[in-house]
Scaffold this motif. Sequence first.
Motif, short mmCIF file in Angstrom:
data_model
loop_
_atom_site.label_atom_id
_atom_site.label_comp_id
_atom_site.label_asym_id
_atom_site.label_seq_id
_atom_site.Cartn_x
_atom_site.Cartn_y
_atom_site.Cartn_z
N GLY A 103 0.79 -1.22 0.00
CA GLY A 103 0.00 0.00 0.00
C GLY A 103 0.82 1.27 0.00
N ALA A 104 2.10 1.18 -0.32
CA ALA A 104 2.96 2.37 -0.30
C ALA A 104 2.47 3.40 -1.31
CB ALA A 104 4.41 1.98 -0.60
N THR A 145 12.68 6.93 0.50
CA THR A 145 11.71 6.10 1.21
C THR A 145 11.61 6.60 2.65
OG1 THR A 145 12.24 4.16 -0.13
CG2 THR A 145 11.09 3.79 1.95
N ILE A 146 10.38 6.81 3.11
CA ILE A 146 10.18 7.23 4.50
C ILE A 146 10.45 6.03 5.40
CG2 ILE A 146 8.53 8.10 6.18
CD1 ILE A 146 7.09 9.55 3.93
N ASN A 147 11.48 6.15 6.23
CA ASN A 147 11.84 5.06 7.14
C ASN A 147 11.04 5.11 8.43
OD1 ASN A 147 13.71 3.59 5.68
ND2 ASN A 147 15.41 4.88 6.30
N PRO A 155 8.69 13.32 8.61
CA PRO A 155 9.08 12.16 7.82
C PRO A 155 10.59 12.10 7.62
CG PRO A 155 8.26 13.89 6.38
CD PRO A 155 8.12 14.40 7.78
N MET A 156 11.22 11.04 8.13
CA MET A 156 12.65 10.85 7.94
C MET A 156 12.85 9.91 6.77
SD MET A 156 15.62 9.53 10.59
CE MET A 156 15.24 10.83 11.76
N MET A 157 13.56 10.39 5.74
CA MET A 157 13.66 9.68 4.46
C MET A 157 15.09 9.29 4.15
SD MET A 157 11.22 12.46 2.58
CE MET A 157 11.72 13.75 3.73
N ALA A 158 15.27 8.09 3.65
CA ALA A 158 16.59 7.58 3.27
C ALA A 158 16.69 7.48 1.76
CB ALA A 158 16.84 6.22 3.90
N PRO A 222 5.50 5.38 7.13
CA PRO A 222 6.73 4.67 6.77
C PRO A 222 6.50 3.70 5.62
CG PRO A 222 6.53 4.80 9.15
CD PRO A 222 5.23 5.33 8.59
N GLY A 223 7.46 3.67 4.70
CA GLY A 223 7.36 2.83 3.52
C GLY A 223 6.94 3.60 2.28
#
Length: 265
Positions: A103-104, A145-147, A155-158, A222-223
């Motif tokens: 569902g991302a 991608t939101i971890n 939102p912390m994103m990698a 996340p995801g």
Amino acid sequence: MTTQPPPAATLRRPPGVEGEPFGDSALMLRIADDNPEVRRAGARRLQDILLEVRPYGVLNLVAGAESLLVEFDCLAVSHGQLAQTVRLAVAGLGLQDAGPAAGAKDFVIPMVVSEEFSPDLPGVAEELGLSQEATLTALTSSMLTINLLAAAMAPMMAGVQFPGQVSRCAEPRTDVAPGSVMVAGTSAIIQPFPGPSGWKVIGRTPLTICDIHEEPATSYRPGDRVRFTVIAESRWAELEGTFLRPATPQESAPQQEGSQHGSEG
């Protein structure tokens, strides 16, 4: 005719899971791999597995960027029993080739780059050995991608495709404006509300990413996947305060409206 197996050095074993007691009633899980992308993706997959299996005694899951804290009822299950359950679940469902989270959603977040909104861009570019334009291109060409959701639902994103790690501010700012797009290491984060931060500010989005009057207060989780795009400063008033929504298929297609320092697009 016989087929020779590939040399052992070319075979990659699936990553394993390391479990470490965290107090009397929690287990810290990490993915045993040298690749940070594998660790982050594995931690997200591990959370999905435990949400699906729902091991006996588990009370809560707390996601980290590269780890998962599993809180449990110590009267119902022990550290060792839970660790064994996790190993069996992972063996059955697998960590590798997890793909996007179920569902991302995709988000395209516009940002304005200017002297006021991007105070750390020159320093970040110098640290990376890039021009400011190339630094922005590295960000906007990356699918992040939101971890996890950090303080205040940030939102912390990698996955920023920088050629190196970006350091944090030597002295954290005490008041960073909402909407500020910030980087550290090869990650990015957006400031939802005014507050302190030690991340480096390289832009600002006019969108509202967290609104307590909305249900839910954020449209991301996340995801989910995020792409940034630089827009002209002249569009700020048009978009200011608009609540962030998932991108349409047309918006998800990579494109670059403008370039740095508010250039017209």
